[in-house]
Structure formats: C-alpha cells, structure tokens
Scaffold this active site. Sequence first.
Site, PDB file in Angstrom:
ATOM      1  N   GLY A 333       0.608  -1.242  -0.032  1.00  0.00           N
ATOM      2  CA  GLY A 333      -0.099  -0.039   0.084  1.00  0.00           C
ATOM      3  C   GLY A 333       0.967   1.258   0.091  1.00  0.00           C
ATOM      4  O   GLY A 333       2.046   1.290   0.286  1.00  0.00           O
ATOM      5  N   VAL A 340       4.181   0.780   2.331  1.00  0.00           N
ATOM      6  CA  VAL A 340       4.439  -0.460   2.989  1.00  0.00           C
ATOM      7  C   VAL A 340       4.610  -1.614   2.175  1.00  0.00           C
ATOM      8  O   VAL A 340       3.850  -1.701   0.955  1.00  0.00           O
ATOM      9  CB  VAL A 340       3.078  -0.714   3.883  1.00  0.00           C
ATOM     10  CG1 VAL A 340       2.949  -1.931   4.734  1.00  0.00           C
ATOM     11  CG2 VAL A 340       2.561   0.554   4.666  1.00  0.00           C
ATOM     12  N   ASP A 450      -7.503   8.505  14.061  1.00  0.00           N
ATOM     13  CA  ASP A 450      -7.471   8.433  12.834  1.00  0.00           C
ATOM     14  C   ASP A 450      -8.179   6.952  12.340  1.00  0.00           C
ATOM     15  O   ASP A 450      -7.668   6.262  11.505  1.00  0.00           O
ATOM     16  CB  ASP A 450      -6.224   8.471  12.066  1.00  0.00           C
ATOM     17  CG  ASP A 450      -6.274   8.805  10.549  1.00  0.00           C
ATOM     18  OD1 ASP A 450      -7.321   9.398  10.186  1.00  0.00           O
ATOM     19  OD2 ASP A 450      -5.370   8.777   9.715  1.00  0.00           O
TER      20      ASP A 450
END
Length: 646
Positions: A333, A340, A450
Amino acid sequence: MEAARWLAAAAVVAAVWVAAKSEPQINLLNRGCSQYNATNSKNFFENRNATFAAMAAQLSTGGGRRFATAQQARSSDPVYGMAQCRNYLSDDDCFACYTAAVAEIRSCSAANGARVIYDGCFLRYESNNFYSETTQIGNEHICNNITVPQEATFREKGLILIQNLVKATPRINGYFAATKMIVESGSNSTIYGIAQCVETISQDGCRDCLVVAIENIESCLPNTDGKTIDAGCFLRYSNHQFFPENSTMDITPYLGEGNSWRKKAIIGGVVGGVCLMLILSAFFLWYKFSRKAKPTSKRDNILGATELQGPNIYSYKDLKVATNNFSEENKLGEGGFGDVFKATLKNGTIVAVKRLDISYSRAKIDFESEVRLVSNVHHRNLVRLLGCCSKGSQLLLVYEYMANGSLDRFLYGDRRGELTWKQRSDILLGTARGLAYLHEQYHVCIIHRDIKPSNILLDDDFHAKIADFGLARLLPENQSHVSTKFAGTLGYTAPEYAIHGHLSEKVDTYSFGVVILEIISGRRSSDRNSEIETEYLLDEAWKLYENGVHQQLVDETLNKTEYAAEDVKKMVEIALICTQSPPSSRPTMSEILVTLLSARGSDAIQVNPRLRPPSTNASRFISEAASSNNSAPLPNSTSITLLSGR
C-alpha cells in the site's frame, strides 16, 4: 500410514492409562479450528499425521521433556505443530494429555489450522511457521464463580503471587514457574500459581505475553480459580493445589533487578516523554529524543516499576533483501509519507515494512509517536510493532503481517462483496475491543485520532487489528479533553475536533460510528447518495433511521438471508449514538462493546434525533477548520486528507 497406525495405538494406550490411574488434567479450556480447509486433503492429512507422530515421539522419550515442535512440508499443505505440557505433569500424564489433544483436534477435520488447550497441556498446528508468536491468538481468561470468605486478603495475596510469577518466569530457564503463598498467617488457606511460556519465543516475548496475561487474569480475583491463555503463554492461580508439592519453586532469586532483564534498547513509558536506553538513543541520536524519567503508572505497580521494552532493531540490509529491494511487486500500500512492503525475513517470518521519508517534518513526529506507543501496547486487536530501522533519510517500521490487508479493500475496493454479515459484525467487535483497551484498559488513555477502514487490518481469519498510530495522542489524567491542532481524515472526524480542536476519546467513538455505517453499507463516508447529490453517508443514515427505512443502507452485495432486520437496526442505532453531539452524549467504547456483545435486539438503545451532529459535509469542515482560530489545520500536512487515507 505408519504414523497414523502409531498414533492410533498410542491413543488406545493413553486412553487406558487415563482411565486407570493418571491425572493428565484434560479439562478443555479452548478449542478452535480455522475456517479454511487445506487445498489438498491427502497431502494435508499425511503431513499432519507425520507432524503429530514426530511430536509424540519427542514427548514419549521421558526425561522430563514437556515441549515439542515438528513440521512436515512434503508437497503442498505444510503443517507446523507445537505441543507443550505443564512441567509438573509426570511423563505418562504429559503423554496422555497430548494424546487426548490429538484426538480432540482431529474433529477439526481438514482445517488448515487448529488448537486445543487443556489445563495440563496444549496442541496447535498451522499451515505456516507460528513458533515466534506471543499474543496472536487465544488471549482470553477463564474464572470460576466461587469466592473465598476473606476476599480482600485473597485478592491482595493473589495479585502479589501472579505479579511475582510474571516477573520471574521469563528469567527462568525453560520459562516455567510454580509457587504458592499463604493467604493469611495462622490459617490453612494457601494460593497456588504457575506461569509458563512456549520455548520458541524469546525472553522478551515471554515477558510481553505475560504482561498481557496479568491484565486479563486480574479480573478473576477474588474468585478462587483463574486462568488466562495466549499463543505464547499460560497463567493460572487457584486456592487448591493443582500441582505436586515437589514442583513448588523458590522464585525469590528471580525477582530482583538482575542482569537478565533487558538492558538493551528500552523505550520508557509514553507518559511524560521518551526514555531511551543506550542502543536506541545512539541509533536515533539525530532525532534528539530527550530522556525523561518514566512516571509511576498502574502497570508499574503490576511489574514492580520495571521499564517497558522497546522494539527490536533490524538491519537495513536484511530488510532490503526481505522486501526484494522494496520492489513494486512487494508493495502492500501507499501512504502520505511512504509505502508499506511485504517482507520475508531470514527465518521465514513474513512481516510488513513501513518506509517513511524524514524529509517531511511530520514524518519524524509520526515515527516517534508510533515507536513510543505501539512498542509498548499489546492487544490481540492492535497491530504489533516488531521493530524499527534507520538508513539515511529512511525510517522503517516492521509490523506483523496481516494477510488480508485493510478493511477498505473489502468494503469499496478490489475485494468488495467478499465479507459476510457475520464477518462484518466480528470486525466491528474486534475494533471496539481494541479501542476500549486504548481508552480504558491501558494505563493511560490513548486516542488514536484516525480510525477508518484503511487503518483496520485483517489477518488470515479476518480478525480485525487497529493500525497506524502515527497521530495517536495521550489524554492526561483528570482532563476531559485537550485542545490541539487538527490532524486526521475528514469524513471520520467529530465536528468538535475538526472545527474547534477539542480532542477527547469520544473523537474515536465518533469515527467508530462512521466506520459502522461504512461496514453496513459498503460505501465511503464521503460518497454522496446518487439520488441526493449533496448528502453524505452519515446524513443519509440519520434521515433513513428517522423515517424507519434504515435497511436501505445495507450493502447490496450482502445476501438478505445473512442478517435479520433487528440486527441491522441495532447496528445503525449504535452508529448513530456514537456520532451524537455533544461528545458527552456518546457512550464509551466499553459501553459500546457491551452493547455489541448483548443479545439480538435494540430495545435498550436510545437514539435522540435532537443530538444529531451538524452537517457532515466535508467541504464545510475544511473551510470552518481552516478559518478557526482555535485549530487551524497543520500546514502542508498530508495527514489531513479528504476521501482517501494517508
């Protein structure tokens, strides 16, 4: 075939032995089977039988052997196995317990992973190497319902006993301790306890597992018997002697501050700053981390004011090889500060490597925050930080690998429509558990800031784990909220924080409510209804609920036979009470968790339309947040994003 015959014969012998005279303690505590079957049953059964036979051979040799691992990887469907007996069992009782576990675990048929845990032993197998896991599965506690007359004294002594076991066991060769303590002088009341870790984890891993275990088992006191089980450890106390007298140990020599405790890189507590020991402080000197004393906390009291352990240090060269030079095919990602990657370490362990770029000042802050927080927070619904690394301008964080990636892929990404209603419900439950731990069960309140589907990762069995603690903040004791600049993802952020900068744990509660709606609907929070162009998901949910047609929210990819109307109503109501305004009207995450665990139906949930939050229009949030004197958005911060995650 030879292995199968051997096991069958062993089962008969063990069954006769159990019936005749042994006490292998085969009271079943936990049994679990993977929901996925092996691809080739013939290969799988051959490999599993061979693995079981190899472990049986190790345990049957006598000489006090209480731990065994074996693996068979012929052709496809490899099987990795692990078995362990409590050290106080005799050779014969250990073998009988193992054989009973083999018989029990065979009921999982062709499941590619399974576990059976008894009082006296456990058996586990998987299709991949799990030998270094500490808190990946299990992680539960079992209490009886009997209390002793002297409750306060029993609780006090019991807590001291398990604290001592947790401190001593990682320092003892073989990771096993059995001890006892007089509850009240002059009485016959005694409390007995044991702690045990699997032998394939490190001393630090044993300690980490038992730290979680003691938090679980505390709630059992003053009940007369409590047990907690996890992937890497077992902890039990009781007021009756469940192990022989000659197994009792003097653990006093292991309770001091000797050299066996980790005196390598240690990151101190998250309250009051970062305490770095020599290796990490030298390693991250250019970060200018300040060393501050770690204040006393609840966990200090549990562990005798010991320091918390930081992550492992990885070699950049090793991580570069493990990620195939950070190749595109290994990329899992992309984020605002870096990417990542999937990585396979030298020992075969698969991990995820998050690479940050320190050219962004915010990345330095995020890196420090994640290292400080995640390395000391352990829970089955939080992604585990394994270690870190630095090379030039690159900062690397090494996490446990989550095979199924992030939740957003299954809601509105490339794997949309694959999740069943039950899986969605379980994901919500796991996320709620993780948030409840951060807010109320850890020794300080941590606000994630988040919470969104891209930060909820799924393992092989679709268990949810919260990730990405780069924006996490601590809520000081005796404060209902703090005032701070906004950082997060609009569309998931509570209005009092996005507009006025008022941050409390109820900001995470609000985000969780939005995530519930996304899981129900399979839509992004910021996606507009095609028929009502200016209406976002939360606005639409409130209107549909008020009109009694909330079922229109349900993801069209779901089979209507998978869920009941009352289940949908309950989930929508939980989402709406999570997003009420003011923040004080929202429940705590522990209250939400209880509601999610309660029986079907929603009679006890009260949604008040007058507590509906102001418009969730994201563009309005941006303009009001930007013009607010109390909380202007961070300049050039890619952590403030619309429609997509960092």
